[in-house]
Design a protein around this motif. Structure first.
Motif, mmCIF file in Angstrom:
data_model
loop_
_atom_site.group_PDB
_atom_site.id
_atom_site.type_symbol
_atom_site.label_atom_id
_atom_site.label_comp_id
_atom_site.label_asym_id
_atom_site.label_seq_id
_atom_site.Cartn_x
_atom_site.Cartn_y
_atom_site.Cartn_z
ATOM 1 N N THR A 1 0.821 -1.221 0.000
ATOM 2 C CA THR A 1 0.000 0.000 0.000
ATOM 3 C C THR A 1 0.853 1.269 0.000
ATOM 4 N N ARG B 1 3.524 0.450 -3.989
ATOM 5 C CA ARG B 1 3.149 -0.054 -5.305
ATOM 6 C C ARG B 1 2.154 0.847 -6.036
ATOM 7 N N LEU C 1 -0.514 -3.108 -7.180
ATOM 8 C CA LEU C 1 -0.985 -3.516 -5.856
ATOM 9 C C LEU C 1 -2.010 -4.644 -5.998
ATOM 10 N N ARG D 1 -0.590 5.659 -5.793
ATOM 11 C CA ARG D 1 -0.483 4.495 -4.913
ATOM 12 C C ARG D 1 -1.649 4.542 -3.927
ATOM 13 N N TRP D 2 -1.843 3.454 -3.203
ATOM 14 C CA TRP D 2 -2.939 3.395 -2.233
ATOM 15 C C TRP D 2 -2.876 4.574 -1.260
#
Ligand code: C5P
Ligand code: C5P
Ligand code: ZN
Length: 482
Positions: free
Chosen positions: A213, A216, A221, A259-260
């Protein structure tokens, strides 16, 4: 009092002995838990002005303990191993070679020693409630307490003085040892999390429980998620991109994938709900779908968007160093090197990831052999013996491998020796499985040695004895599950 009262007395006894030592040899295990254990112990010794040296060992055995004795240090502090080899260690103690202090969480061998800090000795589970790093943390807290027993301002010390800042590394160790139960740390681990949160070094939140998380790009992810396989997304680059594109979420910023951690709370909610829905639609079992969400542990003092910010990513980064004979690199990262050591660790991580993925492909292509009560594969030279256990654990989730049967993996260690790794599930442990006893018993029956935890254990056996080992192990598992 420390965070785990049951272990206070043992921790203090160990700490008092260490403060009396002129110098300490610190010996630890080469995995994420062993590295964080060493980093915690090293920092605490340093802060207590106790001189020390550090050595790392792949697996502690009779020969390795003899080599430690040959260092001629009066006091040897073992972290994340030692209990399982207590019989050999106690023999050296009796011979006057050194005084052992052990902070470990493995199943103890049949012997005793005075300075022994292990959750299993006080009825606390060593596979799910306290890791090696957790034991080292309790020792560090006790060291701070006993060196601070003077008359001065007790009670209002800062996290760095009372060693509570080290809780972050303890949580990385526990997560690295896969101690989370149902997605979160429990028992003594939980008490350590609370100290870390109070000290400002940790935050816990309920979040997507996929690896990566922090670092990536969103499609990766989802594509690489091996925890829960979702048809049409897992291992499917264009599928993952297509899934994300259908959602009302901006996927890029200035042309770069987000990204997350770059998403807002609302956007995360949108993606997570869609993912759960897709998984259910595609027939992923409800129990697996639930595990898409879990508790994540954030290291608040680390840079967002780096591996170090998330306990799970941090632990994988550490495994990528120590399991490839570069424990020095991982230790330096734990101790704060954010330049050369971190860059080096990141290169090692690329290599580690490739090896895990190739290892898993290999298991899938060659398949596993089944006996009545277990399944096994022999990786020979194809998987490094230091990571074959990780691959075995990952293999329990793939097609063609029974998720409800213990898995045993062999890898070549040398011409003379074969490494064995075994992994089970919480459900099997609930039915009576104890892989530590399986590995120990089967290994001794064929002239080797082994041990570990109920849910994950290992052994070293003479090369050529693999089939005999499988028969012995199968019989012990049969007994346990009956
Ligand atoms: O030696 P140590 O205790 O540090 O290693 C524990 C090992 O057991 C780790 O490799 C960890 O991944 C594994 N494990 C597991 N599943 C669990 C608990 C531990 O695979 N539920
Ligand atoms: O090496 P592997 O990851 O399979 O190890 C699983 C667990 O078994 C670890 O906790 C490790 O320390 C333990 N082990 C052991 N004795 C061995 C090999 C592994 O106690 N000979
Ligand atoms: Zn451990």
């Amino acid at each position: 009092m420390g965070p785990v009262p049951e272990l206070d007395e043992r921790a203090r006894a160990c700490a008092r002995w260490l403060t009396e030592a002129d110098e300490v040899l610190l010996a630890s295990h080469i995995d994420a838990d062993g590295l964080t254990s060493a980093a915690i112990a090293a920092t605490a010794l340093e802060r207590a002005n106790i001189p020390f040296e550090v050595v790392f060992k792949n697996q502690l055995d009779e020969a390795e303990i003899a080599s430690i004795a040959a260092c001629r240090q009066e006091t040897v502090l073992f972290t994340d191993f030692g209990s399982g080899q207590l019989d050999y260690i106690a023999a050296h103690e009796r011979a006057g070679d050194f005084e052992p202090v052990i902070a470990d969480h493995h199943q103890p061998a049949d012997a005793t020693t005075e300075y022994h800090l292990n959750p299993l000795l006080e009825g606390i589970d060593g596979a799910s409630e306290l890791s090696g790093a957790g034991a080292a943390y309790l020792l560090a807290r006790a060291l701070a307490a006993v060196t601070d027993e003077g008359p001065s301002d007790a009670g209002d010390s800062s996290p760095a003085v009372d060693n509570r800042d080290l809780a972050a590394l303890a949580v990385v160790g526990a997560v690295g040892d896969m101690q989370a139960v149902g997605g979160e740390l429990v028992g003594a681990n939980r008490a350590i999390v609370e100290e870390g949160v109070a000290a400002g070094v940790l935050a816990e939140r309920t979040d997507l429980a996929l690896y990566g998380t922090q670092t990536r790009p969103l499609p990766k992810l989802l594509e690489y998620a091996s925890e829960v396989r979702i048809p049409g997304i897992s291992n499917d680059e264009s599928g993952a991109v297509a899934f994300l594109s259908e959602l009302d979420v901006e996927l890029r910023t200035d042309g770069e994938w987000r990204r997350w951690i770059d998403l807002s709370d609302g956007e995360r909610q949108t993606v997570a709900s869609a993912l759960v829905q897709r998984a259910l639609e595609r027939g992923v079992p409800a129990g697996k779908v639930d595990s898409l969400v879990g508790t994540t542990y954030t290291l608040e003092r680390e840079q967002p968007g780096t591996e170090l910010r998330d306990a799970s990513e941090f632990s994988t980064l550490l495994n990528a160093t120590a399991r490839y004979e570069r424990a020095d690199v991982g230790l330096a990262v734990c101790l704060g090197d954010r330049e050369e050591a971190l860059a080096r660790a990141r290169r090692l991580l690329e290599n580690h990831r490739r090896n895990l993925s190739e290892g898993l492909d290999l298991v899938q292509s060659m398949g596993v052999e089944r006996t009545d009560h277990l399944q096994y594969f022999d990786a020979g030279d194809e998987i490094r013996e230091t990571i074959v256990g990780i691959v075995a654990g990952m293999a329990l989730g793939v097609d063609g491998v029974d998720p409800e049967r213990p898995i045993v993996a062999f890898a070549r260690k040398s011409d003379e020796e074969t490494k064995v790794s075994a992994r089970g599930t919480a459900r099997l442990v609930g039915r009576g499985l104890d892989l530590s006893a399986v590995m120990g018993g089967a290994a001794r029956a064929v002239g080797g040695d082994g041990g570990g935890h109920d849910v994950a254990a290992g052994a070293t056996i003479p090369a050529g004895r693999e089939q005999a080992f499988v028969s012995e192990a199968d019989a012990i598992v049969a007994e346990q599950l009956n």
